[in-house]
Enzyme design. Structure first.
Site, PDB file in Angstrom:
ATOM      1  N   GLU A  67      24.653  17.071  48.959  1.00 27.40           N
ATOM      2  CA  GLU A  67      25.224  16.797  50.284  1.00 27.40           C
ATOM      3  C   GLU A  67      24.510  15.615  50.932  1.00 27.40           C
ATOM      4  OE1 GLU A  67      25.074  18.586  54.784  1.00 27.40           O
ATOM      5  OE2 GLU A  67      24.386  19.827  53.108  1.00 27.40           O
ATOM      6  N   ASP A  71      26.593  12.211  51.713  1.00 26.08           N
ATOM      7  CA  ASP A  71      26.742  11.713  53.086  1.00 26.08           C
ATOM      8  C   ASP A  71      26.546  10.204  53.121  1.00 26.08           C
ATOM      9  OD1 ASP A  71      26.825  11.929  56.024  1.00 26.08           O
ATOM     10  OD2 ASP A  71      24.694  11.463  55.896  1.00 26.08           O
ATOM     11  N   ASP A 140      30.171  20.254  54.422  1.00 30.73           N
ATOM     12  CA  ASP A 140      29.002  20.015  53.581  1.00 30.73           C
ATOM     13  C   ASP A 140      29.393  19.937  52.106  1.00 30.73           C
ATOM     14  OD1 ASP A 140      27.470  20.094  55.861  1.00 30.73           O
ATOM     15  OD2 ASP A 140      26.730  22.131  55.546  1.00 30.73           O
ATOM     16  N   GLU A 143      30.930  16.565  51.163  1.00 28.99           N
ATOM     17  CA  GLU A 143      29.918  15.538  50.926  1.00 28.99           C
ATOM     18  C   GLU A 143      29.191  15.772  49.609  1.00 28.99           C
ATOM     19  OE1 GLU A 143      28.889  14.423  55.580  1.00 28.99           O
ATOM     20  OE2 GLU A 143      27.614  15.851  54.509  1.00 28.99           O
TER      21      GLU A 143
END
Length: 258
Positions: A67, A71, A140, A143
């Site tokens: 994650e 991101d 989450d 990502e």
């Protein structure tokens, strides 16, 4: 009645066990790979991207590290797409669009379009609590999937995934700004800055017509100051002054600088 009462705990236990079993079984991810448009060379990466921290009793790594990576890959991919799609836009408009596209709500929408919830590996409590539809968890996981594709296939594969998932949203008008303080907060979050704060610098004028001086502050950037007939309006004015200085706010209708 006594017999019914004696069976009820066993029935509840059976329901919990069946729900937990759904989180423990490795899902058939072929359909998910088809939806994503990426076939993983390393299936373990995909499994990790789908594993919530609540499933750690399975001795499986959770998606947290992926994650974190995803991101950053998402932000770069969206910035790259915006830069190409809007060659005439100024930095401020691109930043607003970027913040809108990488926010958690948007990631959750994309995760839902991928049906990620049904493939998640979750702990017992989260399964029973409806975590497969939890927007924070889905965001989450979205990502994490992007991070996993980046490791498995490189930047171009990850960028292609982002374009498939977020491309339609790229073409939509950026959300209208509700007010200057909200706009400044969203911009700061999108750029990785701390949340803006406001401090009263002074007050002048008679009691029946006071004038407040307020500074809008973001750590690492120069303050912006403004006056207003109330503290609330002075804060809005300071936020607007901050946005104007950064080239993020003007008096033209939405979309004029695109």
């Amino acid at each position: 009645m006594a017999l019914h009462g004696s069976l009820e705990p066993d029935l509840q236990h059976h329901q919990v066990s069946k729900a937990a079993e759904g989180g423990r079984k490795a899902p058939d991810t072929a359909r998910l790979e088809a939806t994503l448009g990426h076939r993983f060379n390393d299936k373990a990466l995909l499994a990790t991207a789908l594993t919530h921290m609540s499933a750690e009793e399975l001795r499986l790594a959770s998606y947290q590290r992926l994650e974190f990576l995803g991101d950053r890959v998402l932000g770069l991919s969206i910035a790259d797409m915006l830069f190409r799609r809007y060659p005439q836009s100024e930095e401020g408009d691109l930043s607003r669009r970027l913040a809108d596209l990488v926010r958690k709500e948007t990631c959750a929408e994309v995760a839902q379009s991928w049906n990620l919830g049904q493939f998640m590996r979750l702990g017992d409590g989260e399964i029973l609590g409806g975590a497969r539809k939890n927007k924070a968890i889905l965001a989450d996981a979205c990502e994490a999937i992007i991070g996993a594709v980046f490791i498995d296939g490189g930047y171009e594969a990850a960028r292609a995934l982002v374009e498939r998932g977020f491309g339609e949203r790229l073409m939509k008008p950026v959300r209208p700004l509700r007010d200057a303080k909200t706009a400044l907060q969203e911009w700061a979050q999108g750029k990785g800055y701390p949340t803006p704060t406001y401090s009263e610098l002074g007050r002048s004028g008679p009691d029946h017509a006071p004038v407040f001086m307020v500074a809008a502050k973001i750590t690492g950037l120069e303050d912006a100051e403004a006056r207003g007939p109330s503290k609330r309006l002075a804060e809005q004015a300071a936020a607007e002054a901050f946005l104007k200085r950064e080239g993020l706010w003007n008096d033209k209708p939405e979309g004029d600088n695109v």
